[in-house]
Design an enzyme around this catalytic site. Structure first.
Site, PDB file in Angstrom:
ATOM      1  N   SER A   1       0.876  -1.185   0.000  1.00  0.00           N
ATOM      2  CA  SER A   1       0.000   0.000   0.000  1.00  0.00           C
ATOM      3  C   SER A   1       0.908   1.228   0.000  1.00  0.00           C
ATOM      4  CB  SER A   1      -0.936  -0.026   1.200  1.00  0.00           C
ATOM      5  OG  SER A   1      -0.222  -0.147   2.408  1.00  0.00           O
TER       6      SER A   1
ATOM      7  N   GLY B   1       0.107   4.573  -0.197  1.00  0.00           N
ATOM      8  CA  GLY B   1      -0.537   5.851   0.074  1.00  0.00           C
ATOM      9  C   GLY B   1      -1.260   6.353  -1.162  1.00  0.00           C
ATOM     10  N   ALA B   2      -0.989   7.604  -1.533  1.00  0.00           N
ATOM     11  CA  ALA B   2      -1.680   8.228  -2.658  1.00  0.00           C
ATOM     12  C   ALA B   2      -1.379   7.531  -3.987  1.00  0.00           C
ATOM     13  CB  ALA B   2      -1.305   9.700  -2.741  1.00  0.00           C
TER      14      ALA B   2
ATOM     15  N   GLY C   1      -1.599   4.391  -4.479  1.00  0.00           N
ATOM     16  CA  GLY C   1      -2.432   3.201  -4.605  1.00  0.00           C
ATOM     17  C   GLY C   1      -1.728   1.929  -4.169  1.00  0.00           C
TER      18      GLY C   1
ATOM     19  N   GLY D   1      -5.039   1.677   5.279  1.00  0.00           N
ATOM     20  CA  GLY D   1      -4.388   0.383   5.094  1.00  0.00           C
ATOM     21  C   GLY D   1      -5.240  -0.762   5.627  1.00  0.00           C
ATOM     22  N   ASP D   2      -5.917  -0.522   6.762  1.00  0.00           N
ATOM     23  CA  ASP D   2      -6.782  -1.559   7.331  1.00  0.00           C
ATOM     24  C   ASP D   2      -7.986  -1.810   6.415  1.00  0.00           C
ATOM     25  OD1 ASP D   2      -5.034  -1.521   9.496  1.00  0.00           O
ATOM     26  OD2 ASP D   2      -6.244  -0.073  10.609  1.00  0.00           O
TER      27      ASP D   2
END
Lengths: 309, 309
Positions: B217, B219-220, B222, B248-249
């Protein structure tokens, strides 16, 4: 026994972090939890001095339960807190280990309903029967009438129990008019009450508003007292480095115990100054080392302020 | 049911303050308490999607009791937490209302004794019998062996239950060698594991360390996936402004539900991306608006990364 009233008790939590940086994530290296709120802190100092103390006010929810369990383990302190539905507030003190500075986060406290307030008033009335003095300490939780302290002072006076008030803002303004025996504002509370930033003038002005004695705690400048016996300034022997959190509560414990012991005002002020200074020197807020206290008791100075009037 | 494991559960506390200033005193205007820890957050998203979820891990002390009471009020989530003597940790998120930024303070968590760890292993074994998939999430509390996740992965594989691992550091390094079905590191965890800051290379490297599929993951940027079916990048339709906590969860919930539903990898990644993006848009960390989710599910893109290898 001495009675202390803490309407907005707290579970005081201290976090140690390497360095507090806003907007970052911090791993807390040490967590300490302690019963708190000004009147509870005053009781802790009084108990350490050997006085029997009863604490009342409110406690509720899981945080209130932890607070009461911890109080049960504190020798010399009797728990007479009144149960409420809302949870006792937490305060979080974040200690930056790099600078030693503390950032404080205080929850507002539970809402107190009318039936809960009435239950407190009944308990207070009963407790006064055995009290040699009472201290009314700290902020009011939501739901408690702003004139609450004025009412509690009148009840204590009717019962013949000397009463000390330590609060600020409108609760102080209303309370002082009910003629408490002692009020102990700090510099900011005194200035807010009187509109004057000149402490000697403000202390005398506060006394004219109804208090029999006013003792202003001025941080490193010590205590300034306007009493029926005279006006004094009391100070430790030298400027102290340390943690000022809890120093005001230690001063209240000194004033209250001096009152109960029938000490003349200069001796009460010496005791309050020495306890306050010893609290500044202690690493844990509101605690003190008896050896520091004994040393400071011998070294604190009380000077007459009559001539400065 | 889907099983989520959170060995270091937390009572997540959010404080709103006007402006966080280090070394000052703050009045907290709003206090919100919520059950937390990565696996609990994953369970909340899965329950909101309509999946039956069971949470296990540890809970203890007054904070653990509050956590369990709150979980009991959460529809679709079954509490199978194992009681321990030490108190469940708190996390405190201080939201600065002026900037919208959050400062995070995380307690370390209770010490887990050998008998408590053994009790957990028995509970885990029993719970796996009814599980369609299991997610192992977050940090390890003190006392839990660093190879704990590797052991839990082997037990799940023996039971024929697909297993997702979402952790970092040494627990990730040891866990990945036990061949979990999916690992979901973030950019920092991926770089720490592989020593590479080039995500495509690092994702493939991580997969060679034993995971059947790696979904990073970023962040921005993807999600980046290396799977037995191929390599993909999945992204929301545009850069989003919002609160990345819990994104993330939400992605883990998307991957896990897609696995349970037997979706092909591109569809799982679309789901994970849409849930993660919807979580960023929601004002409360880890929650999402179903309308946002539906819109983002239609708009998220999955592109083949084979050519970039």
């Amino acid at each position: 026994m001495i009675l202390t009233v803490t309407l907005n008790t707290a579970l005081d939590i201290t976090y140690r972090v390497t360095s507090l940086r806003p907007h970052a994530e911090h791993r807390v290296s040490e967590v300490v939890e302690r019963p708190g709120g000004k009147g509870v802190n005053v009781a802790r100092v009084l108990a350490a001095l050997g006085y029997g103390v009863t604490v009342t006010g409110f406690a509720g929810g899981p945080t209130g339960q932890v607070l009461r369990e911890r109080l049960a383990g504190a020798p010399g302190i009797t728990d007479a807190l009144v149960p409420v539905a809302g949870p006792t507030r937490r305060t979080v003190a974040v200690v930056d280990q790099r600078t030693g500075d503390t950032t404080q986060l205080n929850e507002p406290g539970p809402h107190i309903g009318p039936a809960e307030w009435a239950a407190f008033l009944r308990a207070y009335d009963t407790l006064l029967a055995d009290a040699s003095a009472v201290a009314l300490c700290g902020s009011l939780p939501p739901g408690v009438p702003v004139g609450a302290y004025a009412g509690l002072i009148r009840v204590a006076r009717t019962a013949g129990v000397p009463v000390l008030l330590d609060t600020g803002g409108e609760p102080l303004r209303r309370g002082i008019a009910a003629r408490p025996d002692i009020v102990k504002p700090n510099a900011a509370e005194l200035a807010e009450l009187t509109g004057s930033h000149e402490p000697a003038r403000a202390t005398r002005d506060a006394r004219r508003r109804g208090a029999q004695a006013v003792v202003a705690s001025l941080g490193a400048d010590g205590l300034l007292a306007a009493t029926p016996e005279g006006h004094w300034r009391a100070a430790p022997p030298a400027r102290l480095r340390g943690n000022p959190t809890g120093a005001g509560d230690a001063a209240v414990a000194g004033l209250l115990s001096g009152l109960v012991d029938g000490l003349p005002w200069p001796a009460r002020l010496t005791r309050a100054t020495a306890l306050s200074a010893a609290a500044v020197l202690a690493p844990t807020a509101g605690e003190f080392d008896p050896a520091d206290y004994a040393r400071l008791l011998a070294a604190a100075t009380v000077t007459d302020e009559e001539s400065a009037a």
